[in-house]
Write a protein that holds these residues in place. Sequence first.
Motif, PDB file in Angstrom:
ATOM      1  N   GLY A 298       0.381  -1.176  -0.081  1.00 26.68           N
ATOM      2  CA  GLY A 298      -0.052   0.030  -0.004  1.00 26.68           C
ATOM      3  C   GLY A 298       0.823   1.260  -0.009  1.00 26.68           C
ATOM      4  O   GLY A 298       0.293   2.343   0.641  1.00 26.68           O
ATOM      5  N   ALA A 299       2.134   1.165  -0.723  1.00 24.37           N
ATOM      6  CA  ALA A 299       2.835   2.411  -0.605  1.00 24.37           C
ATOM      7  C   ALA A 299       2.476   3.557  -1.627  1.00 24.37           C
ATOM      8  O   ALA A 299       2.947   4.710  -1.410  1.00 24.37           O
ATOM      9  N   LEU A 300       1.758   3.378  -2.451  1.00 23.10           N
ATOM     10  CA  LEU A 300       1.310   4.427  -3.624  1.00 23.10           C
ATOM     11  C   LEU A 300       0.757   5.622  -3.161  1.00 23.10           C
ATOM     12  O   LEU A 300       1.426   6.598  -3.608  1.00 23.10           O
ATOM     13  N   PRO A 301      -0.205   5.644  -2.209  1.00 28.94           N
ATOM     14  CA  PRO A 301      -0.549   6.879  -1.893  1.00 28.94           C
ATOM     15  C   PRO A 301       0.495   7.669  -0.991  1.00 28.94           C
ATOM     16  O   PRO A 301       0.579   8.926  -1.165  1.00 28.94           O
ATOM     17  N   THR A 302       1.263   7.181  -0.197  1.00 30.11           N
ATOM     18  CA  THR A 302       2.379   7.876   0.519  1.00 30.11           C
ATOM     19  C   THR A 302       3.340   8.546  -0.566  1.00 30.11           C
ATOM     20  O   THR A 302       3.816   9.762  -0.432  1.00 30.11           O
ATOM     21  N   VAL A 303       3.704   7.580  -1.589  1.00 32.58           N
ATOM     22  CA  VAL A 303       4.762   8.310  -2.669  1.00 32.58           C
ATOM     23  C   VAL A 303       3.936   9.418  -3.310  1.00 32.58           C
ATOM     24  O   VAL A 303       4.865  10.569  -3.705  1.00 32.58           O
ATOM     25  N   LEU A 304       2.718   9.269  -3.825  1.00 39.46           N
ATOM     26  CA  LEU A 304       2.162  10.542  -4.483  1.00 39.46           C
ATOM     27  C   LEU A 304       2.081  11.746  -3.494  1.00 39.46           C
ATOM     28  O   LEU A 304       2.170  12.658  -3.936  1.00 39.46           O
ATOM     29  N   GLY A 305       1.564  11.306  -2.128  1.00 42.56           N
ATOM     30  CA  GLY A 305       1.640  12.424  -1.031  1.00 42.56           C
ATOM     31  C   GLY A 305       2.784  13.343  -1.249  1.00 42.56           C
ATOM     32  O   GLY A 305       2.623  14.610  -0.804  1.00 42.56           O
ATOM     33  N   GLY A 306       3.947  12.744  -1.492  1.00 40.49           N
ATOM     34  CA  GLY A 306       5.160  13.794  -1.444  1.00 40.49           C
ATOM     35  C   GLY A 306       5.514  14.287  -2.681  1.00 40.49           C
ATOM     36  O   GLY A 306       6.346  15.171  -2.811  1.00 40.49           O
ATOM     37  N   LEU A 307       4.497  14.008  -3.929  1.00 39.39           N
ATOM     38  CA  LEU A 307       4.808  14.668  -4.943  1.00 39.39           C
ATOM     39  C   LEU A 307       3.869  15.632  -5.616  1.00 39.39           C
ATOM     40  O   LEU A 307       4.025  16.213  -6.594  1.00 39.39           O
TER      41      LEU A 307
ATOM     42  N   ASN B 288      -1.280   4.989   8.270  1.00 43.94           N
ATOM     43  CA  ASN B 288      -0.092   5.431   8.935  1.00 43.94           C
ATOM     44  C   ASN B 288       0.969   6.280   7.984  1.00 43.94           C
ATOM     45  O   ASN B 288       2.066   6.429   8.342  1.00 43.94           O
ATOM     46  N   SER B 289       0.486   6.680   7.011  1.00 42.89           N
ATOM     47  CA  SER B 289       1.218   7.157   6.256  1.00 42.89           C
ATOM     48  C   SER B 289       1.930   8.704   6.691  1.00 42.89           C
ATOM     49  O   SER B 289       1.289   9.183   7.377  1.00 42.89           O
ATOM     50  N   CYS B 290       3.188   8.788   6.491  1.00 43.10           N
ATOM     51  CA  CYS B 290       3.848   9.835   6.769  1.00 43.10           C
ATOM     52  C   CYS B 290       3.701  11.250   5.904  1.00 43.10           C
ATOM     53  O   CYS B 290       4.113  12.360   6.145  1.00 43.10           O
ATOM     54  N   ALA B 291       2.943  11.110   4.689  1.00 41.17           N
ATOM     55  CA  ALA B 291       2.591  12.072   3.819  1.00 41.17           C
ATOM     56  C   ALA B 291       1.189  12.866   3.943  1.00 41.17           C
ATOM     57  O   ALA B 291       0.377  12.156   4.596  1.00 41.17           O
ATOM     58  N   SER B 292       1.387  14.201   4.029  1.00 42.25           N
ATOM     59  CA  SER B 292       0.182  14.962   4.377  1.00 42.25           C
ATOM     60  C   SER B 292      -0.921  15.028   3.160  1.00 42.25           C
ATOM     61  O   SER B 292      -0.459  14.797   2.078  1.00 42.25           O
ATOM     62  N   GLY B 293      -2.010  15.190   3.615  1.00 41.53           N
ATOM     63  CA  GLY B 293      -3.056  15.310   2.559  1.00 41.53           C
ATOM     64  C   GLY B 293      -3.442  14.020   2.091  1.00 41.53           C
ATOM     65  O   GLY B 293      -4.516  13.879   1.003  1.00 41.53           O
ATOM     66  N   VAL B 294      -3.206  12.938   2.888  1.00 41.28           N
ATOM     67  CA  VAL B 294      -3.878  11.675   2.261  1.00 41.28           C
ATOM     68  C   VAL B 294      -4.887  10.907   3.355  1.00 41.28           C
ATOM     69  O   VAL B 294      -4.507  11.148   4.558  1.00 41.28           O
TER      70      VAL B 294
END
Length: 253
Positions: free
Chosen positions: A183-192, A221-227
């Motif tokens: 489930g990593a895709l949303p976190t990667v997108l959240g940083g971009l 538990n995503s570290c990216a904001s806005g998810v």
Amino acid sequence: MYSEKILQVLTQFKQNKITTEEALEALRKLPYEDLGFAKIDYHREIRKGFPEVIFCGGKTPQQVKEIAFNMYKNGSDVLGTRASHEHFEAVRELLEKAVYYETARIISIRNTPPRKTKGIIGVVAAGTSDLAVAEEAAVTAELMGNTVKRFYDVGVAGLHRLLDKIEEIRECRVIIAIAGMEGALPTVLGGLVGSPIIAVPTSVGYGANFHGLSALLAMLNSCASGVSVVNIDNGFGAAYSASLINKIGEEGK
């Protein structure tokens, strides 16, 4: 009973006994139509902006057919999710204009053309195995009047595939990110990207995936904001929320 109450409200309005605001408020609170096995809320569109949606899973084809027919004859657009071929064939017996989206498992019957928004909803799916959930999200968003762009098979196992599409993805007002496994895709997108992201974990993965639970927990538990995160395989719920966000943006333009 349902029609009588509508007529009563409209008569009071025409006789200037109630204001426009009072009439709309009364219509919002009118009872549902009771079919015995289901209660159809015809005024959900007034309150929510979109008619009640039929969740076909767990319902018999006959039940889905009766609900769809009564909604359509009363002027509602019909959207049925998690629909089987049997559900669709039953509905088509009464309503020949019904359309079935096989991958998305959606039945649609339009009474009115959708009002298109200018903003774009991007549906970004990690792998081909996520297509059923991705199409449920994409088709739902389109039927709700949104322009949708699909970006499929761009998971983090081949990051270059995602980066190749990132400029197009950044043009989207809202992004639905769909992934199983870790489930990593949303976190990667959240940083971009700078758009809000609605993450959808899928039940795709090997044994320790726990039918999507590992992806769900990773997204929560995503570290990216806005998810933000919806439940496992809930492409419909993600699309509904994305559509609400998109239309708020539309009003501000």
